[in-house]
Design a protein around this motif. Structure first.
Motif, PDB file in Angstrom:
ATOM      1  N   THR A  41      42.495  42.233  44.078  1.00  0.00           N
ATOM      2  CA  THR A  41      42.058  40.887  44.429  1.00  0.00           C
ATOM      3  C   THR A  41      43.164  40.153  45.170  1.00  0.00           C
ATOM      4  O   THR A  41      44.171  40.747  45.537  1.00  0.00           O
ATOM      5  N   LYS A  43      44.271  36.814  48.182  1.00  0.00           N
ATOM      6  CA  LYS A  43      43.947  36.350  49.525  1.00  0.00           C
ATOM      7  C   LYS A  43      44.500  37.251  50.625  1.00  0.00           C
ATOM      8  O   LYS A  43      44.125  37.121  51.788  1.00  0.00           O
ATOM      9  N   ARG A 143      31.756  36.125  42.410  1.00  0.00           N
ATOM     10  CA  ARG A 143      32.254  34.765  42.640  1.00  0.00           C
ATOM     11  C   ARG A 143      31.114  33.772  42.840  1.00  0.00           C
ATOM     12  O   ARG A 143      31.146  32.645  42.337  1.00  0.00           O
ATOM     13  N   ARG A 171      38.258  39.066  46.917  1.00  0.00           N
ATOM     14  CA  ARG A 171      38.989  37.866  46.519  1.00  0.00           C
ATOM     15  C   ARG A 171      38.403  37.233  45.251  1.00  0.00           C
ATOM     16  O   ARG A 171      37.260  37.481  44.895  1.00  0.00           O
ATOM     17  N   ASN A 172      39.228  36.395  44.633  1.00  0.00           N
ATOM     18  CA  ASN A 172      38.770  35.533  43.534  1.00  0.00           C
ATOM     19  C   ASN A 172      38.115  36.298  42.392  1.00  0.00           C
ATOM     20  O   ASN A 172      37.040  35.917  41.916  1.00  0.00           O
ATOM     21  N   LYS A 174      37.053  37.220  38.890  1.00  0.00           N
ATOM     22  CA  LYS A 174      36.848  36.320  37.756  1.00  0.00           C
ATOM     23  C   LYS A 174      37.748  36.706  36.578  1.00  0.00           C
ATOM     24  O   LYS A 174      38.085  37.874  36.381  1.00  0.00           O
TER      25      LYS A 174
END
Length: 207
Positions: A41, A43, A143, A171-172, A174
């Protein structure tokens, strides 16, 4: 032959201490091998690329693999092309997503596509012959709540065969998924050519 310098001696002694500490750590590791839940994960770039790299590594060890792509962009990736054209027997590829959420602009359609991809993923993971399954960009579906993260985590913890590795990218990620995972890597962006120079995505680098 010249005598070892003080610096060389200190270097050798330091390495010996590191080696002894490493051996002590490894002597206490008795967990053996197991199929891992792996999350990529962050950015930064490289989440999917790393997952595909692990697919190729597994193929090199003769391990049957599969890829389920939850998000399909406007271009075919080089990794998918190589696997499809040269390793079709070793690795199944299922492109299930229809595009980025800002492309489809249809939540119900995105939910249906994510659900279909997850059903295929579960089928592949349940197969005891499958050793590694890459769920590419599933974190995007999680997400936006296209999939229930609790249901995904419960499946991975209770139904995944003991020796099957599963990689989840995007990304992001959980918190629930990060907590359940055995290995989590966060890609950090330091500099990007699009932001700094306006350079668009290029074949061989981004896809």
């Amino acid at each position: 032959m010249t005598d070892a310098s003080d610096e060389d001696i200190r270097h050798s002694e330091k390495k010996k201490r590191i080696q002894a500490a490493r051996q002590k750590i490894m002597a206490g590791k008795t967990g053996g091998e197991k199929g891992l839940i792996i999350v990529h994960t962050g950015k930064g770039k490289g989440k999917s690329s790393s997952g595909f790299g692990m697919i190729l590594r597994a193929i090199g060890h003769g391990m049957p693999c599969a890829v389920v792509q939850f998000i399909k962009g406007g271009w075919e990736t080089g990794e998918a092309r190589v696997l499809r054209d040269h390793f079709a027997k070793e690795c199944q590829i299922h492109v299930m997503g229809e595009g980025f959420t800002w492309d489809t602009q249809d939540r119900q359609r995105d939910i249906a596509a994510a659900s279909a991809a997850w059903e295929k993923a579960k089928e592949l993971i349940r197969d005891p012959a499958m050793r590694l399954v890459l769920l590419d960009e599933i974190n995007i579906a999680l997400r936006y709540d296209y999939l229930d993260v609790d249901a995904v985590v419960e499946f991975l913890l209770t139904e995944k065969p003991p020796m099957t590795h599963v990689i989840l990218t995007g990304r992001n990620a959980k918190d629930e998924l990060i907590e359940a995972a055995d290995l989590v890597t966060e890609m950090t962006e330091v500099k990007h050519p699009f932001k700094s120079q306006g350079i668009i995505a290029q074949a061989g680098v981004e896809f």
